[in-house]
Write an enzyme that holds these catalytic residues in place. Structure first.
Site, PDB file in Angstrom:
ATOM      1  N   LYS A  76      51.437  35.770  79.711  1.00  0.00           N
ATOM      2  CA  LYS A  76      52.131  36.159  78.484  1.00  0.00           C
ATOM      3  C   LYS A  76      53.428  36.872  78.826  1.00  0.00           C
ATOM      4  O   LYS A  76      53.473  37.687  79.765  1.00  0.00           O
ATOM      5  CB  LYS A  76      51.232  37.079  77.648  1.00  0.00           C
ATOM      6  CG  LYS A  76      51.810  37.481  76.298  1.00  0.00           C
ATOM      7  CD  LYS A  76      50.861  38.427  75.564  1.00  0.00           C
ATOM      8  CE  LYS A  76      51.380  38.801  74.189  1.00  0.00           C
ATOM      9  NZ  LYS A  76      50.487  39.750  73.492  1.00  0.00           N
ATOM     10  N   SER A  90      49.010  38.212  69.080  1.00  0.00           N
ATOM     11  CA  SER A  90      50.357  37.885  69.520  1.00  0.00           C
ATOM     12  C   SER A  90      50.391  37.010  70.775  1.00  0.00           C
ATOM     13  O   SER A  90      51.440  36.478  71.132  1.00  0.00           O
ATOM     14  CB  SER A  90      51.148  39.188  69.779  1.00  0.00           C
ATOM     15  OG  SER A  90      50.561  39.952  70.812  1.00  0.00           O
ATOM     16  N   SER A 141      45.097  40.952  70.012  1.00  0.00           N
ATOM     17  CA  SER A 141      46.119  39.958  70.343  1.00  0.00           C
ATOM     18  C   SER A 141      45.709  38.962  71.412  1.00  0.00           C
ATOM     19  O   SER A 141      46.406  37.973  71.627  1.00  0.00           O
ATOM     20  CB  SER A 141      47.413  40.659  70.775  1.00  0.00           C
ATOM     21  OG  SER A 141      48.045  41.251  69.668  1.00  0.00           O
TER      22      SER A 141
END
Length: 546
Positions: A150, A226, A250
């Site tokens: 990420k 996210s 997330s």
């Protein structure tokens, strides 16, 4: 949002504030585990994890492919066996990966999985791994295995953007994050930086700067945020494992929406070194994986063993060699909360619990989790306050036009929270710690759906501005909060699909440091439910025959 801050700030709460979600080490007895030796390297811990996995000896390239309606995910061990046998090489797999990334990033598909992917760097890593296999010296079973990261986690040679267009320049990436360095030490091929909701400030994964990651089960649906790109690349078969960051579900939310495993260990179990410090007391790295077995291997690699021995929690790994491998599991279920979800999710998750009881004899206990809504508000005040504090030195100099509209609104709300609201939120954290410890006196885990809705439609008019959908956002985050606000380990695993074929995830929340038990339970759930899972529409088989 302003009303919720007011409700928190004006409440009279007798408990003193509790400012962190970390837990003292407690040696909670766990069934059928392997206690790892202290001081092992990441590769040595991975070898210990492999000894805990079920034995599946078929050759990936020679195995019969299941019907197209079902899902077969190649695991870390499948890749390792194929490399060791010479059936394929890390370079061949890396080339297929890069071709797939190019295809799905083009204007026809526009899946927006990655913010950065450097083909030259990926191939260089794969060539080094291939040479190690040719000389019989792979570093671990993760050698040559693609792992995406990420874009909230430092990973050379890429900037860390946090989903923005400006943060990578304002904060240069100078070294790998601790968890990335550990994966690199195991030989993993770091596959690039995945897309995310800008600054982690949303649940949809819609990003006006880098494109909106799409759900491989239905490209017209959100992937969730996210850690949207990390969930989507695992779902699409591009990587068996990816790293995310979980500050408010997330990792687990997008994992559930994309039908993969999402695992957030106990606060303090993984190092936050090299992770953007967007929220200090609720956020931490987490793992997205195609299977529970792969989550176990990746977890063993990145667990933090850098603390002094007298502070270091013991590391148990689950022995997944038989199912069920643990007995007499007690699952705490708060019915009113559990049922606050769509009918498809409620029905599917109830059926999953019935399956656990029928197959393994595990007991479901009716409990009450008090003040859940108050905990959600307190978490919102906490994560928002910490986000604005961490970014203050950048935001003061930044043009608002460089930020998506949805994040501009979010940051404006975060900046309105008072010190009294923050302090009262920490008092509520103390209350919730007590409530949850009381539940864990009689139950091993708390069980809930992972989200209140499945993946919803991606609106075209949100692609350039971002999206503020508080109705769907509240439904997505409904079951996430305790894992972050209280630092509890939590895992989600796919248990079925809704009527439209979109994935449904079930979540297990555990006692502090009980990751092995959570992984046992998730593995049992996976084995009971995975046979009828349908393959995503967008899916790449990187171990296919030429």
């Amino acid at each position: 949002a302003l009303l919720c801050a007011q409700l928190v700030s004006e409440a009279e709460i007798p408990e003193p504030p509790l400012f962190t979600s970390t837990h003292r080490w407690e040696d909670t007895p766990e069934q059928n585990v392997s206690l790892t030796k202290p001081g092992l390297s990441p590769a040595e811990r991975v070898r210990e994890a492999v000894d805990c996995l079920p034995t599946r000896l078929e050759s990936p390239l020679a195995a019969d492919v299941p019907p197209s309606s079902s899902l077969k995910r190649w695991t870390i061990m499948d890749f390792s066996r194929a490399y060791s046998s010479g059936e394929t090489t890390p370079v061949q797999v890396a080339k297929r990966f890069l071709a797939a990334v190019k295809e799905c990033s083009g204007p026809t598909m526009n899946m927006a999985f990655f913010i950065s992917c450097d083909p030259e760097d990926v191939l260089k890593q794969a060539e080094e791994s291939t040479l190690r296999y040719q000389t019989g010296t792979p570093l671990s079973v993760m050698d040559g295995v693609l792992v995406a990261v990420k874009d909230e986690i430092d990973c050379l040679p890429y900037p860390t953007t946090g989903g923005t267009r400006w943060l990578g320049k304002a904060r240069p990436c100078e070294a790998d994050a601790a968890c990335v360095a550990q994966l690199r030490a195991c030989g993993a091929v770091l596959a690039g930086k995945t897309n995310m909701h800008e600054l982690g400030a949303g649940t949809s994964g819609i990003n006006p700067h880098h494109g909106s990651a799409r759900n491989p089960y239905n490209v017209g649906k959100v992937a969730g945020g996210s850690s949207s790109g990390s969930a989507a690349v695992v779902c699409a078969g591009l990587c068996p494992v990816a790293l995310g960051v979980d500050g408010g579900g997330s990792v687990r939310m997008p994992a559930a929406l994309c039908g993969v495993v999402g695992f957030k260990p106990t606060a303090g179990r993984l190092s936050n070194a090299g992770v953007l410090p967007l929220n200090w007391t609720v956020g931490m790295a987490g793992i997205l994986a195609g299977t529970v077995e792969d989550a176990v291997v990746a977890y063993s690699a990145i667990v933090d063993q850098s603390q002094p021995s007298y502070l270091r929690p013991e590391l148990n790994l689950p022995m997944l060699t038989s199912t069920p491998s643990i007995s007499n599991v007690r699952l705490a279920k708060y019915g009113k909360w559990f049922n606050d979800s769509s009918e498809d999710i409620r029905t599917c998750c109830d059926k999953a619990l019935q399956t656990l009881r029928a197959q393994y004899g595990w007991e479901t206990l009716d409990v009450t989790v008090p003040e859940i809504e108050e905990m959600r508000l307190a978490h919102y005040v906490t994560i928002g306050s910490e986000c604005t504090a961490s970014l203050a030195k950048y935001l003061d100099k930044l043009k608002r036009s460089e930020i998506g509209w949805d994040v501009r609104v979010a940051l404006g709300v975060y900046g309105s929270f008072s010190s009294r609201a923050y302090l009262n939120s920490q008092r509520l954290r103390n209350r919730q710690m007590f409530f949850h410890k009381e539940i864990f006196k009689t139950a091993d885990v708390i069980v809930s759906p992972m989200t209140g809705v499945t993946a919803y439609t991606l609106q075209d008019d949100a692609l350039s501005s971002g999206e503020l959908d508080y109705i769907n956002g509240a439904a997505l985050i409904r079951y996430s909060i305790a894992g972050n606000f209280l630092g509890l380990p939590a895992i989600t695993v796919m248990v079925g699909q809704d009527k439209g074929g979109l994935p449904i995830g079930l979540q297990f929340i555990g006692r502090p440091w009980s990751e092995a038990t959570l992984l046992h339970i998730a593995f049992a759930m996976q084995e009971a439910c995975s046979k009828n899972h349908r393959k995503p529409v967008v899916f790449y088989d990187l171990l296919k025959k030429d």
